[in-house]
Design a protein around this motif. Sequence first.
Motif, PDB file in Angstrom:
ATOM      1  N   LEU A 282      15.636 -17.776  11.606  1.00  0.00           N
ATOM      2  CA  LEU A 282      14.989 -16.531  12.014  1.00  0.00           C
ATOM      3  C   LEU A 282      13.731 -16.868  12.811  1.00  0.00           C
ATOM      4  CD1 LEU A 282      15.741 -13.612  11.263  1.00  0.00           C
ATOM      5  CD2 LEU A 282      14.140 -13.767   9.346  1.00  0.00           C
ATOM      6  N   SER A 283      13.679 -16.486  14.087  1.00  0.00           N
ATOM      7  CA  SER A 283      12.422 -16.608  14.830  1.00  0.00           C
ATOM      8  C   SER A 283      11.367 -15.726  14.149  1.00  0.00           C
ATOM      9  CB  SER A 283      12.637 -16.197  16.285  1.00  0.00           C
ATOM     10  OG  SER A 283      13.349 -17.205  16.982  1.00  0.00           O
TER      11      SER A 283
ATOM     12  N   TYR B  40      22.756 -20.007  19.588  1.00  0.00           N
ATOM     13  CA  TYR B  40      21.764 -18.963  19.794  1.00  0.00           C
ATOM     14  C   TYR B  40      22.463 -17.627  20.011  1.00  0.00           C
ATOM     15  CZ  TYR B  40      17.983 -16.193  21.731  1.00  0.00           C
ATOM     16  OH  TYR B  40      17.073 -15.184  21.950  1.00  0.00           O
ATOM     17  N   GLN B  41      21.909 -16.574  19.440  1.00  0.00           N
ATOM     18  CA  GLN B  41      22.571 -15.265  19.448  1.00  0.00           C
ATOM     19  C   GLN B  41      23.119 -14.890  20.819  1.00  0.00           C
ATOM     20  OE1 GLN B  41      19.148 -12.971  17.984  1.00  0.00           O
ATOM     21  NE2 GLN B  41      18.950 -11.998  19.975  1.00  0.00           N
ATOM     22  N   GLY B  42      24.397 -14.502  20.833  1.00  0.00           N
ATOM     23  CA  GLY B  42      25.067 -14.127  22.072  1.00  0.00           C
ATOM     24  C   GLY B  42      25.775 -15.278  22.753  1.00  0.00           C
TER      25      GLY B  42
ATOM     26  N   VAL C 135      26.422 -25.529  10.434  1.00  0.00           N
ATOM     27  CA  VAL C 135      26.192 -24.990  11.775  1.00  0.00           C
ATOM     28  C   VAL C 135      25.115 -23.912  11.646  1.00  0.00           C
ATOM     29  CG1 VAL C 135      27.190 -23.753  13.734  1.00  0.00           C
ATOM     30  CG2 VAL C 135      28.553 -25.477  12.531  1.00  0.00           C
ATOM     31  N   VAL C 136      24.107 -23.979  12.525  1.00  0.00           N
ATOM     32  CA  VAL C 136      22.967 -23.067  12.466  1.00  0.00           C
ATOM     33  C   VAL C 136      23.120 -21.979  13.530  1.00  0.00           C
ATOM     34  CG1 VAL C 136      20.443 -22.912  12.500  1.00  0.00           C
ATOM     35  CG2 VAL C 136      21.548 -25.053  11.787  1.00  0.00           C
ATOM     36  N   TYR C 137      22.709 -20.772  13.187  1.00  0.00           N
ATOM     37  CA  TYR C 137      22.720 -19.650  14.134  1.00  0.00           C
ATOM     38  C   TYR C 137      21.295 -19.117  14.235  1.00  0.00           C
ATOM     39  CZ  TYR C 137      24.355 -15.258  16.333  1.00  0.00           C
ATOM     40  OH  TYR C 137      24.591 -14.194  17.200  1.00  0.00           O
ATOM     41  N   GLN C 138      20.756 -19.115  15.446  1.00  0.00           N
ATOM     42  CA  GLN C 138      19.392 -18.619  15.637  1.00  0.00           C
ATOM     43  C   GLN C 138      19.388 -17.136  15.954  1.00  0.00           C
ATOM     44  OE1 GLN C 138      17.059 -20.244  18.872  1.00  0.00           O
ATOM     45  NE2 GLN C 138      15.284 -18.980  18.363  1.00  0.00           N
ATOM     46  N   ILE C 139      18.568 -16.403  15.193  1.00  0.00           N
ATOM     47  CA  ILE C 139      18.367 -14.971  15.427  1.00  0.00           C
ATOM     48  C   ILE C 139      16.976 -14.756  16.019  1.00  0.00           C
ATOM     49  CG2 ILE C 139      18.064 -12.730  14.295  1.00  0.00           C
ATOM     50  CD1 ILE C 139      20.137 -13.604  12.233  1.00  0.00           C
ATOM     51  N   TYR C 140      16.939 -14.076  17.145  1.00  0.00           N
ATOM     52  CA  TYR C 140      15.672 -13.656  17.743  1.00  0.00           C
ATOM     53  C   TYR C 140      15.523 -12.173  17.377  1.00  0.00           C
ATOM     54  CZ  TYR C 140      11.986 -13.445  21.293  1.00  0.00           C
ATOM     55  OH  TYR C 140      10.785 -13.316  21.949  1.00  0.00           O
ATOM     56  N   PRO C 141      14.794 -11.864  16.303  1.00  0.00           N
ATOM     57  CA  PRO C 141      14.887 -10.534  15.681  1.00  0.00           C
ATOM     58  C   PRO C 141      14.621  -9.366  16.622  1.00  0.00           C
ATOM     59  CG  PRO C 141      13.672 -12.053  14.272  1.00  0.00           C
ATOM     60  CD  PRO C 141      13.888 -12.763  15.572  1.00  0.00           C
ATOM     61  N   ARG C 142      13.688  -9.529  17.541  1.00  0.00           N
ATOM     62  CA  ARG C 142      13.311  -8.430  18.442  1.00  0.00           C
ATOM     63  C   ARG C 142      14.505  -7.950  19.273  1.00  0.00           C
ATOM     64  NH1 ARG C 142       8.663  -6.234  20.302  1.00  0.00           N
ATOM     65  NH2 ARG C 142       7.673  -7.316  18.589  1.00  0.00           N
ATOM     66  N   SER C 143      15.461  -8.855  19.514  1.00  0.00           N
ATOM     67  CA  SER C 143      16.581  -8.526  20.413  1.00  0.00           C
ATOM     68  C   SER C 143      17.937  -8.517  19.720  1.00  0.00           C
ATOM     69  CB  SER C 143      16.623  -9.550  21.562  1.00  0.00           C
ATOM     70  OG  SER C 143      15.439  -9.515  22.303  1.00  0.00           O
ATOM     71  N   PHE C 144      17.964  -8.637  18.399  1.00  0.00           N
ATOM     72  CA  PHE C 144      19.257  -8.796  17.727  1.00  0.00           C
ATOM     73  C   PHE C 144      19.909  -7.451  17.410  1.00  0.00           C
ATOM     74  CE2 PHE C 144      21.959 -10.054  13.997  1.00  0.00           C
ATOM     75  CZ  PHE C 144      22.828 -10.867  14.700  1.00  0.00           C
ATOM     76  N   MET C 145      19.258  -6.629  16.578  1.00  0.00           N
ATOM     77  CA  MET C 145      19.827  -5.311  16.240  1.00  0.00           C
ATOM     78  C   MET C 145      18.720  -4.396  15.730  1.00  0.00           C
ATOM     79  SD  MET C 145      22.462  -3.412  16.197  1.00  0.00           S
ATOM     80  CE  MET C 145      22.608  -1.708  15.644  1.00  0.00           C
ATOM     81  N   ASP C 146      18.668  -3.204  16.304  1.00  0.00           N
ATOM     82  CA  ASP C 146      17.642  -2.218  15.947  1.00  0.00           C
ATOM     83  C   ASP C 146      18.259  -1.150  15.042  1.00  0.00           C
ATOM     84  OD1 ASP C 146      15.603  -0.341  15.849  1.00  0.00           O
ATOM     85  OD2 ASP C 146      16.001   0.432  17.864  1.00  0.00           O
ATOM     86  N   ALA C 147      17.749  -1.064  13.823  1.00  0.00           N
ATOM     87  CA  ALA C 147      18.327  -0.105  12.861  1.00  0.00           C
ATOM     88  C   ALA C 147      17.639   1.259  12.886  1.00  0.00           C
ATOM     89  CB  ALA C 147      18.246  -0.682  11.442  1.00  0.00           C
ATOM     90  N   ASN C 148      16.403   1.336  13.422  1.00  0.00           N
ATOM     91  CA  ASN C 148      15.674   2.613  13.311  1.00  0.00           C
ATOM     92  C   ASN C 148      15.432   3.314  14.639  1.00  0.00           C
ATOM     93  OD1 ASN C 148      13.692   1.065  14.425  1.00  0.00           O
ATOM     94  ND2 ASN C 148      12.234   1.225  12.725  1.00  0.00           N
ATOM     95  N   GLY C 149      15.999   2.783  15.733  1.00  0.00           N
ATOM     96  CA  GLY C 149      15.961   3.506  16.997  1.00  0.00           C
ATOM     97  C   GLY C 149      14.654   3.428  17.763  1.00  0.00           C
TER      98      GLY C 149
END
Length: 533
Positions: free
Chosen positions: A49-50, A346-348, A9-23
Amino acid sequence: MTEWWKQAVVYQIYPRSFMDANGDGIGDIQGIISKLDYLSELGVDILWLSPVYDSPNDDNGYDIRDYQKIMQEFGTMEDFDQLLVQIHERGMRLVMDLVVNHTSDEHQWFSEHPEYYIWGDQPNNWRSFFSGSAWEYDNSRQQYYLHLFSRKQPDLNWENETVRNEVYKMMRWWLDKGVDGFRMDVINMISKDQNFPDGAQGDGTPHFLNGPRVHEFLQEMNREVLADYDIVTVGEMPGATTEDAKLYTGKSRKELNMIFTFEHMNLDQGPTEKWDLQPLRLTDLKKNLEKWQLALYEDGWNSLYWNNHDQPRIVSRFGNDGQYRKESAKMLATCLHFLHGTPYIYQGEELGMTNVAFSSIDDYRDIETLNMYNEKRAQGVPHEQLMRAIYLKGRDNARTPMQWDETPNAGFTTGKPWISVNPNYRDIHAQQRHEQDSVFSYYRQLIALRKQLPVITEGKFELLHRDDEEIFAYVRNSADEMLTVYCNFSETPRELPVPEGRVLIGNYPAQKIQEMVLLRPYETVCFYEKDER
């Protein structure tokens, strides 16, 4: 090499909207690393990973400036290497986006090797997918270059052998690093009819979708690169038919493992464009999915998806994102995951995230949406009509930040997010995953069942109740297993005959079943039987 991707099973991550570590308001690689345990808990096998490559970001990273460098906003190559190690340590694999129909016009090839691109003295009438002409005049060369997408995304000339060898060299570089495959962006557009004839009403697709040399190019790519690695490949292919798909994915042809088709995603629009809204007829959806299920059963393989970074949220599209949000999210998941093929989440989606309706066009970020809005407003189309289409079909529906918790900005960032969070994040977020009836826990069950029951991977598909406009029902059959899937796509309670076997999974509390199964609004119930002889 084993076909390990058939049970995955594949999970697509759209990095810009997934999780921000540096604020800074933009998701990044360290943010992804911080959430790998969440993905491991879900049970997925492959992370797609997009694009995270260096890009001026005209089209959200699908305009690549340097294929072997990470976009500064996302982090560094050291961050990427750490991500890859951490994914592999958890027993998951990583698939990268391969975008080689075009580059950014800021790629050094464009200035140093213009022969790598497609030029003409006179443009034909092809229109870009992002509005306007597909040709842009370049003063320095006094010629036009082709861009099927944004004018900052010139198309590569795949007729040039040097271009192909550069692409293959880059692919090997990533595979030698340890990535586990590629999702290939609009890969069936790389071969163009070299006569560049005009298209009817500016539609050039007959001259570059599944073009004259595309199979030759993909077979060469397989020989030169793919065959040397135990990886998975999936090609994004708008306009590909089942007959095309057999050619792209047939075992003996040595091209790709699977493709993304778009046919089922175009059933709720008119014939000309996605903004021409039409209600979905369930019989059309069933007929289409049946066609793909049967065509690729013996040879070839299906990609199964409802959502991705280019599609609106499925629970708002084919489900009910109000009163029956959870029920319809689970029903749609069941309908998809028990089909023959590899499912993509897809994420979410695993939280039942919904479309968003921003009040102002200024809140939207997607180039396709903004170009369409500006072009049609100039033609006099009313604002309200355009916003309705954007609410239903805009790509930003998929790109609002991942909803992690109830804290400000849904826990996505401590800064100002690059695009606003869906206001419903306090009601829909990942902290609810531990609740017994959460959409997340239901997805976990579906993923676990795929690992346990061979019939889900191997069984033949048979459609039931073909002409019913509310019920999607089918059987999956193998030599000693049978799975019957009932899905109610409506709010109308319905009664259906009880099939053989025991109840395997459902999205409502168990009911006492006698002669008939009562399907409540958006209910799904699945029956499983194994021949123990």
